[in-house]
Design a protein around this motif. Structure first.
Motif, PDB file in Angstrom:
ATOM      1  N   LEU A  93       0.590  -1.122  -0.077  1.00 17.45           N
ATOM      2  CA  LEU A  93      -0.006   0.049  -0.059  1.00 17.45           C
ATOM      3  C   LEU A  93       0.728   1.289   0.104  1.00 17.45           C
ATOM      4  O   LEU A  93       0.618   2.301  -0.945  1.00 17.45           O
ATOM      5  CB  LEU A  93      -0.797  -0.204   1.270  1.00 17.45           C
ATOM      6  CG  LEU A  93      -2.307   1.038   1.185  1.00 17.45           C
ATOM      7  CD1 LEU A  93      -3.116   0.535   0.070  1.00 17.45           C
ATOM      8  CD2 LEU A  93      -2.602   0.768   2.452  1.00 17.45           C
ATOM      9  N   PHE A  94       1.910   1.236   0.801  1.00 17.50           N
ATOM     10  CA  PHE A  94       2.786   2.385   0.983  1.00 17.50           C
ATOM     11  C   PHE A  94       3.515   2.656  -0.621  1.00 17.50           C
ATOM     12  O   PHE A  94       3.629   3.724  -1.173  1.00 17.50           O
ATOM     13  CB  PHE A  94       3.884   2.248   1.896  1.00 17.50           C
ATOM     14  CG  PHE A  94       4.863   3.300   2.183  1.00 17.50           C
ATOM     15  CD1 PHE A  94       4.466   4.570   2.768  1.00 17.50           C
ATOM     16  CD2 PHE A  94       5.820   3.219   1.718  1.00 17.50           C
ATOM     17  CE1 PHE A  94       5.272   5.460   3.102  1.00 17.50           C
ATOM     18  CE2 PHE A  94       6.877   4.383   1.873  1.00 17.50           C
ATOM     19  CZ  PHE A  94       6.572   5.273   2.514  1.00 17.50           C
ATOM     20  N   ALA A  95       3.973   1.630  -0.999  1.00 18.18           N
ATOM     21  CA  ALA A  95       4.677   1.617  -2.290  1.00 18.18           C
ATOM     22  C   ALA A  95       3.831   2.119  -3.340  1.00 18.18           C
ATOM     23  O   ALA A  95       4.154   2.775  -4.183  1.00 18.18           O
ATOM     24  CB  ALA A  95       5.327   0.461  -2.682  1.00 18.18           C
ATOM     25  N   ASN A  96       2.563   1.649  -3.470  1.00 19.97           N
ATOM     26  CA  ASN A  96       1.612   2.349  -4.423  1.00 19.97           C
ATOM     27  C   ASN A  96       1.197   3.677  -4.352  1.00 19.97           C
ATOM     28  O   ASN A  96       1.215   4.491  -4.978  1.00 19.97           O
ATOM     29  CB  ASN A  96       0.220   1.432  -4.262  1.00 19.97           C
ATOM     30  CG  ASN A  96      -0.689   1.968  -5.279  1.00 19.97           C
ATOM     31  OD1 ASN A  96      -0.301   2.250  -6.272  1.00 19.97           O
ATOM     32  ND2 ASN A  96      -1.883   2.148  -4.868  1.00 19.97           N
ATOM     33  N   THR A 113      -4.915   6.605   0.746  1.00 20.61           N
ATOM     34  CA  THR A 113      -4.207   5.702   0.926  1.00 20.61           C
ATOM     35  C   THR A 113      -3.147   5.806   1.815  1.00 20.61           C
ATOM     36  O   THR A 113      -2.697   4.864   2.669  1.00 20.61           O
ATOM     37  CB  THR A 113      -3.653   5.595  -0.633  1.00 20.61           C
ATOM     38  OG1 THR A 113      -4.564   4.988  -1.498  1.00 20.61           O
ATOM     39  CG2 THR A 113      -2.516   4.188  -0.602  1.00 20.61           C
ATOM     40  N   PHE A 114      -2.457   7.138   1.990  1.00 13.65           N
ATOM     41  CA  PHE A 114      -1.682   7.614   2.896  1.00 13.65           C
ATOM     42  C   PHE A 114      -1.845   7.412   4.376  1.00 13.65           C
ATOM     43  O   PHE A 114      -1.255   7.042   5.103  1.00 13.65           O
ATOM     44  CB  PHE A 114      -0.702   8.828   2.665  1.00 13.65           C
ATOM     45  CG  PHE A 114       0.392   8.668   1.458  1.00 13.65           C
ATOM     46  CD1 PHE A 114       1.438   7.869   1.954  1.00 13.65           C
ATOM     47  CD2 PHE A 114       0.262   9.609   0.498  1.00 13.65           C
ATOM     48  CE1 PHE A 114       2.487   8.118   1.223  1.00 13.65           C
ATOM     49  CE2 PHE A 114       1.246   9.457  -0.513  1.00 13.65           C
ATOM     50  CZ  PHE A 114       2.557   8.856  -0.173  1.00 13.65           C
ATOM     51  N   THR A 115      -3.188   7.924   4.405  1.00 16.56           N
ATOM     52  CA  THR A 115      -3.879   7.842   5.766  1.00 16.56           C
ATOM     53  C   THR A 115      -3.840   6.487   6.142  1.00 16.56           C
ATOM     54  O   THR A 115      -3.643   5.929   7.314  1.00 16.56           O
ATOM     55  CB  THR A 115      -5.270   8.572   5.885  1.00 16.56           C
ATOM     56  OG1 THR A 115      -5.036   9.823   5.501  1.00 16.56           O
ATOM     57  CG2 THR A 115      -5.932   8.343   7.038  1.00 16.56           C
ATOM     58  N   ASN A 116      -4.581   5.294   5.526  1.00 16.03           N
ATOM     59  CA  ASN A 116      -4.719   4.006   5.692  1.00 16.03           C
ATOM     60  C   ASN A 116      -3.373   3.402   5.947  1.00 16.03           C
ATOM     61  O   ASN A 116      -3.169   2.662   6.762  1.00 16.03           O
ATOM     62  CB  ASN A 116      -5.213   3.388   4.581  1.00 16.03           C
ATOM     63  CG  ASN A 116      -6.853   3.785   4.212  1.00 16.03           C
ATOM     64  OD1 ASN A 116      -7.454   4.266   5.421  1.00 16.03           O
ATOM     65  ND2 ASN A 116      -7.379   3.174   3.439  1.00 16.03           N
TER      66      ASN A 116
END
Length: 182
Positions: A93-96, A113-116
């Motif tokens: 998720l972080f890489a995406n 996405t960054f929040t998650n």
């Protein structure tokens, strides 16, 4: 239970409850461990108000439902398997999110996405201390989500990549050293 009506002491749980609800249908592993983390936080940090006890009972019931449906699977039954799954998920998720950020694809989805990522790095604490890299990625994810969100709300173009974050962290470190020297 309506999340918006929580007493202030329970509001810190909202990100974990929301991510668990968001993953109920798509990823029971994320849903389960996010609820477990919220439960641990509740047991350690909140007063035992009737609302807190009601939420605790709901979370325990929901976790039990997941265990009844998937309890024989390693990612629920075996903590090391769950930890590996969760770490892999958050790293992907972080890489995406980082890839989209560096490509300048700024929208509310990248903020989410960054929040998650930040929330899931918190959830990983269920399995023990985070590595230095995880701590950095958690801090970066939360900062990047806030930075992009703030820029989008104010009609500004966010700075792609970690450059601005690194500058702020250097300034923070210098300020901390200066305060220590005084």
């Amino acid at each position: 239970m309506e999340f918006a009506r929580f007493q202030p002491s329970l509001k810190d749980l909202l990100p974990f409850l929301q991510i668990s609800r968001d993953h109920d249908a798509s990823d029971y592993v994320i849903a389960y461990w996010s609820r477990l983390y919220a439960t641990e936080v509740m047991l350690n940090n909140t007063t035992k108000s009737p609302e807190a006890m009601q939420l605790l009972m709901i979370l325990m019931y929901e976790m039990e439902e997941i265990k009844n449906a998937h309890g024989t699977k390693e990612t629920i039954a075996v903590r090391t398997a769950a930890k590996a799954y969760m770490e892999n998920h958050v790293l992907n998720l972080f890489a995406n999110a980082d890839k989209q950020d560096r490509e300048g694809k700024f929208n509310t989805n990248i903020v989410k996405t960054f929040t998650n990522c930040g929330v899931l790095y918190d959830v990983l604490q269920t399995f023990g201390d985070l590595t230095d890299e995880m701590v950095h990625n958690r801090k970066y994810s939360k900062w990047k989500a806030a930075h992009i969100d703030n820029c989008l709300k104010n009609g500004k173009t966010p700075v792609p990549g970690p450059k601005k974050f690194e500058e702020e962290m250097r300034a923070e470190a210098i300020a901390a050293r200066y305060e220590t020297a005084m």
